[in-house]
Scaffold this motif. Structure first.
Motif, PDB file in Angstrom:
ATOM      1  N   PRO A 158      27.330  -0.845 -21.842  1.00  0.00           N
ATOM      2  CA  PRO A 158      26.970   0.512 -21.894  1.00  0.00           C
ATOM      3  C   PRO A 158      27.197   1.503 -23.059  1.00  0.00           C
ATOM      4  O   PRO A 158      26.565   2.281 -23.220  1.00  0.00           O
ATOM      5  N   VAL A 159      28.273   1.172 -23.657  1.00  0.00           N
ATOM      6  CA  VAL A 159      28.774   2.071 -24.657  1.00  0.00           C
ATOM      7  C   VAL A 159      28.140   1.702 -26.046  1.00  0.00           C
ATOM      8  O   VAL A 159      27.886   2.626 -26.559  1.00  0.00           O
ATOM      9  N   ALA A 160      27.950   0.362 -25.994  1.00  0.00           N
ATOM     10  CA  ALA A 160      27.301   0.079 -27.283  1.00  0.00           C
ATOM     11  C   ALA A 160      25.640   0.530 -27.161  1.00  0.00           C
ATOM     12  O   ALA A 160      25.118   0.993 -28.145  1.00  0.00           O
ATOM     13  N   HIS A 161      24.970   0.490 -25.873  1.00  0.00           N
ATOM     14  CA  HIS A 161      23.837   0.935 -25.777  1.00  0.00           C
ATOM     15  C   HIS A 161      23.747   2.323 -25.862  1.00  0.00           C
ATOM     16  O   HIS A 161      23.084   2.977 -26.639  1.00  0.00           O
ATOM     17  N   LYS A 162      24.595   3.034 -25.760  1.00  0.00           N
ATOM     18  CA  LYS A 162      24.759   4.585 -25.884  1.00  0.00           C
ATOM     19  C   LYS A 162      24.848   4.673 -27.156  1.00  0.00           C
ATOM     20  O   LYS A 162      23.996   5.698 -27.805  1.00  0.00           O
ATOM     21  N   TYR A 163      25.652   4.276 -28.052  1.00  0.00           N
ATOM     22  CA  TYR A 163      25.437   4.467 -29.544  1.00  0.00           C
ATOM     23  C   TYR A 163      24.222   4.057 -30.199  1.00  0.00           C
ATOM     24  O   TYR A 163      23.526   4.712 -31.142  1.00  0.00           O
ATOM     25  N   ALA A 164      23.440   2.901 -29.684  1.00  0.00           N
ATOM     26  CA  ALA A 164      22.412   2.399 -30.072  1.00  0.00           C
ATOM     27  C   ALA A 164      21.189   3.589 -29.971  1.00  0.00           C
ATOM     28  O   ALA A 164      20.659   3.754 -30.889  1.00  0.00           O
ATOM     29  N   LEU A 165      21.309   4.072 -28.814  1.00  0.00           N
ATOM     30  CA  LEU A 165      20.326   5.244 -28.631  1.00  0.00           C
ATOM     31  C   LEU A 165      20.335   6.371 -29.624  1.00  0.00           C
ATOM     32  O   LEU A 165      19.432   6.862 -30.255  1.00  0.00           O
ATOM     33  N   GLU A 166      21.920   6.539 -29.694  1.00  0.00           N
ATOM     34  CA  GLU A 166      22.211   7.875 -30.740  1.00  0.00           C
ATOM     35  C   GLU A 166      21.791   7.190 -32.060  1.00  0.00           C
ATOM     36  O   GLU A 166      21.096   8.219 -32.981  1.00  0.00           O
ATOM     37  N   ASN A 167      21.958   6.126 -32.554  1.00  0.00           N
ATOM     38  CA  ASN A 167      21.599   5.695 -34.095  1.00  0.00           C
ATOM     39  C   ASN A 167      20.211   5.640 -34.149  1.00  0.00           C
ATOM     40  O   ASN A 167      19.637   5.666 -35.256  1.00  0.00           O
ATOM     41  N   ILE A 168      19.253   5.231 -33.103  1.00  0.00           N
ATOM     42  CA  ILE A 168      18.057   5.430 -33.303  1.00  0.00           C
ATOM     43  C   ILE A 168      17.406   6.699 -33.583  1.00  0.00           C
ATOM     44  O   ILE A 168      16.719   6.855 -34.683  1.00  0.00           O
ATOM     45  N   LYS A 169      17.789   7.560 -32.923  1.00  0.00           N
ATOM     46  CA  LYS A 169      17.370   9.028 -33.150  1.00  0.00           C
ATOM     47  C   LYS A 169      17.866   9.391 -34.631  1.00  0.00           C
ATOM     48  O   LYS A 169      17.196  10.038 -35.254  1.00  0.00           O
ATOM     49  N   LYS A 170      19.187   9.065 -34.948  1.00  0.00           N
ATOM     50  CA  LYS A 170      19.788   9.469 -36.226  1.00  0.00           C
ATOM     51  C   LYS A 170      18.993   8.998 -37.354  1.00  0.00           C
ATOM     52  O   LYS A 170      18.833   9.797 -38.263  1.00  0.00           O
ATOM     53  N   ASN A 171      18.202   7.748 -37.184  1.00  0.00           N
ATOM     54  CA  ASN A 171      17.807   7.010 -38.124  1.00  0.00           C
ATOM     55  C   ASN A 171      16.168   7.489 -38.119  1.00  0.00           C
ATOM     56  O   ASN A 171      15.370   7.032 -38.705  1.00  0.00           O
ATOM     57  N   LYS A 172      15.787   8.093 -37.066  1.00  0.00           N
ATOM     58  CA  LYS A 172      14.137   8.779 -36.782  1.00  0.00           C
ATOM     59  C   LYS A 172      13.463   7.551 -36.616  1.00  0.00           C
ATOM     60  O   LYS A 172      12.447   7.421 -37.550  1.00  0.00           O
ATOM     61  N   LEU A 173      13.972   6.486 -35.821  1.00  0.00           N
ATOM     62  CA  LEU A 173      13.032   5.012 -35.628  1.00  0.00           C
ATOM     63  C   LEU A 173      12.725   5.242 -34.389  1.00  0.00           C
ATOM     64  O   LEU A 173      12.451   3.861 -33.995  1.00  0.00           O
ATOM     65  N   GLU A 174      12.520   6.016 -33.511  1.00  0.00           N
ATOM     66  CA  GLU A 174      12.510   6.046 -31.921  1.00  0.00           C
ATOM     67  C   GLU A 174      11.099   5.443 -31.764  1.00  0.00           C
ATOM     68  O   GLU A 174      10.916   4.638 -30.787  1.00  0.00           O
ATOM     69  N   LYS A 175       9.997   5.667 -32.480  1.00  0.00           N
ATOM     70  CA  LYS A 175       8.672   5.105 -32.261  1.00  0.00           C
ATOM     71  C   LYS A 175       8.553   3.600 -32.525  1.00  0.00           C
ATOM     72  O   LYS A 175       7.987   2.833 -31.873  1.00  0.00           O
ATOM     73  N   ARG A 176       9.651   3.019 -33.105  1.00  0.00           N
ATOM     74  CA  ARG A 176       9.084   1.415 -33.398  1.00  0.00           C
ATOM     75  C   ARG A 176      10.313   0.621 -32.879  1.00  0.00           C
ATOM     76  O   ARG A 176      10.160  -0.624 -32.694  1.00  0.00           O
ATOM     77  N   VAL A 177      11.329   1.209 -32.184  1.00  0.00           N
ATOM     78  CA  VAL A 177      12.471   0.576 -31.739  1.00  0.00           C
ATOM     79  C   VAL A 177      12.798   0.811 -30.222  1.00  0.00           C
ATOM     80  O   VAL A 177      12.532   2.038 -29.710  1.00  0.00           O
ATOM     81  N   LYS A 178      12.695  -0.124 -29.346  1.00  0.00           N
ATOM     82  CA  LYS A 178      12.903   0.203 -27.829  1.00  0.00           C
ATOM     83  C   LYS A 178      13.921  -0.774 -27.299  1.00  0.00           C
ATOM     84  O   LYS A 178      14.187  -1.780 -27.572  1.00  0.00           O
ATOM     85  N   LEU A 179      14.642  -0.109 -26.879  1.00  0.00           N
ATOM     86  CA  LEU A 179      16.139  -0.538 -26.168  1.00  0.00           C
ATOM     87  C   LEU A 179      16.177  -0.628 -24.724  1.00  0.00           C
ATOM     88  O   LEU A 179      15.784   0.446 -24.119  1.00  0.00           O
ATOM     89  N   PHE A 180      16.739  -1.742 -24.231  1.00  0.00           N
ATOM     90  CA  PHE A 180      16.969  -1.729 -23.008  1.00  0.00           C
ATOM     91  C   PHE A 180      18.555  -2.217 -22.597  1.00  0.00           C
ATOM     92  O   PHE A 180      19.289  -2.951 -23.278  1.00  0.00           O
ATOM     93  N   LEU A 181      18.969  -1.481 -21.582  1.00  0.00           N
ATOM     94  CA  LEU A 181      20.423  -1.560 -21.051  1.00  0.00           C
ATOM     95  C   LEU A 181      20.511  -2.846 -19.926  1.00  0.00           C
ATOM     96  O   LEU A 181      19.543  -2.537 -19.078  1.00  0.00           O
ATOM     97  N   GLY A 182      21.256  -3.765 -19.952  1.00  0.00           N
ATOM     98  CA  GLY A 182      21.290  -4.664 -18.912  1.00  0.00           C
ATOM     99  C   GLY A 182      21.773  -6.202 -19.466  1.00  0.00           C
ATOM    100  O   GLY A 182      21.676  -6.445 -20.708  1.00  0.00           O
ATOM    101  N   ASP A 183      21.708  -7.125 -18.347  1.00  0.00           N
ATOM    102  CA  ASP A 183      21.787  -8.499 -18.959  1.00  0.00           C
ATOM    103  C   ASP A 183      20.544  -9.047 -19.258  1.00  0.00           C
ATOM    104  O   ASP A 183      19.458  -8.768 -18.491  1.00  0.00           O
ATOM    105  N   VAL A 184      20.589  -9.805 -20.369  1.00  0.00           N
ATOM    106  CA  VAL A 184      19.411 -10.180 -20.868  1.00  0.00           C
ATOM    107  C   VAL A 184      18.545 -11.056 -20.060  1.00  0.00           C
ATOM    108  O   VAL A 184      17.147 -10.911 -19.996  1.00  0.00           O
ATOM    109  N   GLU A 185      19.097 -11.573 -19.090  1.00  0.00           N
ATOM    110  CA  GLU A 185      18.539 -12.728 -18.246  1.00  0.00           C
ATOM    111  C   GLU A 185      17.596 -11.981 -17.152  1.00  0.00           C
ATOM    112  O   GLU A 185      16.921 -12.633 -16.607  1.00  0.00           O
ATOM    113  N   LYS A 186      18.046 -10.814 -16.913  1.00  0.00           N
ATOM    114  CA  LYS A 186      17.506  -9.934 -15.934  1.00  0.00           C
ATOM    115  C   LYS A 186      16.526  -9.120 -16.393  1.00  0.00           C
ATOM    116  O   LYS A 186      15.558  -8.713 -15.810  1.00  0.00           O
TER     117      LYS A 186
END
Length: 277
Positions: A158-186
């Motif tokens: 969850p900490v890495a995911h929080k930074y990832a969301l912040e990084n997407i906004k910082k780099n203005k790439l929200e329209k092309r990058v979609k991020l999901f938090l959780g176990d990849v198998e689920k």
């Protein structure tokens, strides 16, 4: 940084202790990290740290690793030996900015060239999945430097995911990058999508997710499978791919296997690129 650390310490430490001074370190943003810091130098660590700050002017924090990568999120233990009392920084790689806490997020600055290698293979309009996407270095570098259609990232920390969301906004790439938090198998089965390209930059145990990747790769899509192997055993990467493909009743073709960083003497991180047919 043309002169090495021993040069700056030669008048401060005896030859006996100079021999122990590490020649290898990582720079992440304005933080210098020693993965190996000999016990013999413990009483001199503040002196060494101050010398670094005095001579490496881009460095504001010096850390030494106190615990190897471990736990659910494969994060290290780090101790500040000089400079500002923080472990958060912002680094630039392949034209994107990444904010992260180097102790709470798995990140390897040494993988920058490997991420650029992947970028150079991504074709226009591809949909790309990054399993174990961390603070989003792969998704952001691909989005910034290719004409791919969409990049998906899945991260359990969850900490890495929080930074990832912040990084997407910082780099203005929200329209092309979609991020999901959780176990990849689920998470991945719920996305219910197939991809042209899947990268699996898990530090260890990626073979346990090959079957999942094979379910979500399009016909003739490319999977980048990472592993840590001895230099005499690179063939084991293909063995793991073969086993997973046989189980999934999928045909495959190995494109290449490349070294993308040394883990320890004789052991390397390797990437096997293969096509699912």
């Amino acid at each position: 940084m043309k002169k090495n650390l021993k040069y700056f310490l030669k008048n401060k430490l005896s030859n006996k202790y100079l021999e122990y001074v590490p020649s290898s370190f990582d720079i992440v943003g304005d933080i210098m990290i020693f993965s190996e810091f000999p016990e013999q130098l413990r009483k001199y660590e503040k002196l060494i740290g101050k010398t670094i700050l005095d001579n490496y002017h881009n460095v504001k924090v010096v850390l030494k690793k106190t615990k190897k990568y471990s736990g659910k999120y494969r994060t290290p233990g780090l101790k500040v030996i000089a400079g500002e009392k923080r472990k958060e920084t912002i680094c630039k790689e392949n034209d994107v900015f990444l904010k992260l806490d180097v102790e709470k997020v798995y990140f390897s600055s040494r993988m920058g060239n490997e991420r650029n290698r992947i970028v150079n293979m991504v074709k226009p309009k591809e949909t790309v999945l990054i399993m174990f996407s961390g603070c989003a270095p792969y998704p952001l570098v691909i989005a910034k430097n290719t004409k791919s259609k969409e990049i998906y990232g899945i991260e359990i920390n969850p900490v890495a995911h929080k930074y990832a969301l912040e990084n997407i906004k910082k780099n203005k790439l929200e329209k092309r990058v979609k991020l999901f938090l959780g176990d990849v198998e689920k998470v991945l089965p719920k996305i219910n999508k197939k991809f042209n390209r899947i990268a699996m930059p898990l530090p260890k145990g990626g073979e346990n997710y090959l079957n999942l990747a094979l379910k979500h790769i399009k016909s003739k899509g490319i999977i980048h499978f990472y592993d840590f192997l001895h230099e005499d055993e690179f063939y084991k990467a293909e063995d793991k791919i073969k086993k997973a493909c046989n189980k999934a009743k999928k045909r495959y073709k190995i494109i290449r296997t490349v070294r993308c960083g040394q883990y320890s003497p004789g052991f390397y991180r390797v990437c096997a690129d293969f096509k699912a047919i």
